[in-house]
Motif scaffolding. Structure first.
Motif, short mmCIF file in Angstrom:
data_model
loop_
_atom_site.label_atom_id
_atom_site.label_comp_id
_atom_site.label_asym_id
_atom_site.label_seq_id
_atom_site.Cartn_x
_atom_site.Cartn_y
_atom_site.Cartn_z
N GLN A 191 61.60 42.43 106.73
CA GLN A 191 61.58 43.82 107.17
C GLN A 191 61.22 44.75 106.02
O GLN A 191 60.56 45.78 106.21
CB GLN A 191 62.93 44.21 107.77
CG GLN A 191 62.98 45.66 108.25
CD GLN A 191 64.22 45.97 109.06
OE1 GLN A 191 64.50 45.33 110.08
NE2 GLN A 191 64.98 46.96 108.63
N ASN A 204 57.57 44.85 105.78
CA ASN A 204 57.02 45.59 106.92
C ASN A 204 57.16 47.09 106.74
O ASN A 204 56.29 47.86 107.14
CB ASN A 204 57.69 45.14 108.22
CG ASN A 204 57.23 43.76 108.66
OD1 ASN A 204 56.13 43.32 108.35
ND2 ASN A 204 58.09 43.06 109.38
N SER A 211 53.62 44.84 123.24
CA SER A 211 54.85 44.80 124.02
C SER A 211 55.48 46.18 124.05
O SER A 211 55.19 47.01 123.17
CB SER A 211 55.85 43.79 123.42
OG SER A 211 56.16 44.15 122.08
N GLU A 216 65.07 48.55 118.24
CA GLU A 216 65.69 47.47 117.47
C GLU A 216 64.66 46.62 116.73
O GLU A 216 64.99 45.95 115.74
CB GLU A 216 66.51 46.56 118.39
CG GLU A 216 67.64 47.26 119.13
CD GLU A 216 67.15 47.98 120.40
OE1 GLU A 216 65.98 47.78 120.75
OE2 GLU A 216 67.94 48.73 120.99
N THR A 217 63.42 46.62 117.21
CA THR A 217 62.41 45.74 116.61
C THR A 217 61.25 46.49 115.97
O THR A 217 60.27 45.87 115.58
CB THR A 217 61.83 44.79 117.69
OG1 THR A 217 61.22 45.56 118.73
CG2 THR A 217 62.93 43.91 118.28
N HIS A 254 59.95 45.18 112.76
CA HIS A 254 59.58 43.76 112.72
C HIS A 254 58.07 43.60 112.58
O HIS A 254 57.57 42.48 112.52
CB HIS A 254 60.04 43.05 113.99
CG HIS A 254 61.54 42.94 114.09
ND1 HIS A 254 62.16 42.24 115.10
CD2 HIS A 254 62.53 43.43 113.32
CE1 HIS A 254 63.47 42.32 114.94
NE2 HIS A 254 63.72 43.04 113.87
#
Length: 381
Positions: free
Chosen positions: A203, A206, A267, A272-273, A276
């Protein structure tokens, strides 16, 4: 026709890099007299002229080559590469242009787009997509369908939007290069690179990637905005008031680059992601670019003739999402664009822009342009 200006000795090295990154593409080098060569030559010409004119304005002296990649799997990508010795290359997947054109043609024949742009096209012929898909999968699917036939005016307008989307993509990659981002990029085949969509398991990495993407977005937006507002298109009404003419061009520009941002999404958005991935969610990128345009207006760098930027952006985003729903037969419920509007600054901007502040000194030391980078907005973290 010219397809690349890469020196011959670099072509096999770039092809190996593409392979190591997991793609099946190769740099187009020879004119076969076919449709692929013709499109590739056009993409090369557009990118070459755009890069050269931008570098002159920036007073940057680095050598930046252009290569068009044909991929058997039709992957939708672009990539900035550092070759060494003050030499760089921007790779543009041929599919990036073809798929954008196809998707835009499908969007422009929907009732939403026809109404939004006041287009005179035939009744939409919407092709069905498999049931159970979300709009993210389905949007990718319609980009593989043949171009919809929109008539002379519609086809020309689609070509106009596709050209603006391509320019945005090229300038985004150029932003990675001139702002020193490759110092933070990945490495393969002894070459440094930044690939569109290359998430890390970390993370922390990212967050760095997302900070670089926001900066490259702003670089592209700054240059594309001026070009797009001053570029006539077939829907221009010569009798319209100046503000109405500019509003139409602004909406066309927004629609073009939002279609690119939407294509990177795979998606629905989930807070929460969101870290990612090495690219921020499209809605966040749109909001940040709108904030940049408002800052450009406040600084007097662009006169928007009284056009309400926030209203134009909201209307264009809604029109795009409705068009995607209509073109795919799936209700997106606003997709990722409208779902992040209420996201607080602390949730996204603070972590990402604090990361920007942390990497700012290193990037500012290796940038290729005389001007300073965008200043940090939060303490380093």
């Amino acid at each position: 026709m010219m397809l690349t200006d890469l020196p011959k000795h670099w072509v096999p090295e770039i092809n190996l890099l593409v392979k190591e990154l997991g793609y099946t593409g190769e740099v187009l080098v020879s004119d076969e007299g076919d449709a692929v060569s013709k499109i590739g030559a056009n993409v090369f010409d557009v990118a070459r002229q755009l890069i050269d004119s931008t570098l002159v304005g920036l007073k940057a002296t680095a050598t930046i080559y252009v290569a068009v990649v044909a991929d058997a799997e039709r992957s939708f990508q672009a990539c900035a590469v550092e070759l060494g010795g003050d030499e760089y290359c921007i790779l543009i997947w041929l599919a990036a242009v073809a798929r954008t054109s196809r998707a835009l043609s499908r969007l422009l024949e929907t009732p939403s787009s026809v109404d939004f742009f006041k287009l005179n096209v035939a009744a939409p012929k919407i092709e069905t997509v498999p049931q159970g898909q979300d709009t993210f999968t389905a949007y990718q699917a319609i980009s593989l369908l043949p171009n919809a036939s929109l008539g002379e005016t519609g086809d020309q307008f689609c070509s106009h939007l596709t050209s603006m989307a391509l320019e945005w993509l090229v300038l985004h990659e150029l932003g990675h290069i001139v702002n020193g981002h490759l110092a933070m990029g990945g490495s393969a085949n002894d070459l440094r690179y930044i690939l569109e969509e290359n998430p890390s398991a970390s993370q922390d990495e990212n967050l760095t990637g997302q900070a670089l993407e926001v900066d490259a977005d702003c670089f592209a937006n700054q240059h594309c905005l001026h070009r797009s507002l001053n570029r006539p298109n077939i829907l221009d009404d010569s009798a319209a008031h100046e503000a109405d003419l500019l509003a139409g061009r602004l909406k066309a520009y927004l629609f073009s680059f939002l279609s690119i941002l939407r294509s990177f999404e795979h998606s629905p958005f989930a807070i929460e992601t969101m870290f990612h991935f090495d690219h921020p969610p499209g809605g966040i990128r749109m909001n940040y670019l709108l904030a940049q345009m408002l800052a450009i207006e406040n600084e007097g760098k662009v006169n928007f003739k009284g056009v309400d930027l926030a209203e134009a952006a909201a209307a264009t985003t809604a029109a795009l999402e409705r068009s995607i729903s209509q073109a795919t037969g799936i209700n997106s419920q606003g997709g990722n664009f409208l779902s992040v509007i209420s996201l607080s600054d602390d949730a996204f901007r603070k972590p990402v822009l604090s990361r920007w502040a942390k990497i700012y000194p290193e990037l500012n030391a290796v940038k290729l342009t005389p001007g300073k980078l965008a200043p940090p907005q939060y303490p380093p973290a």
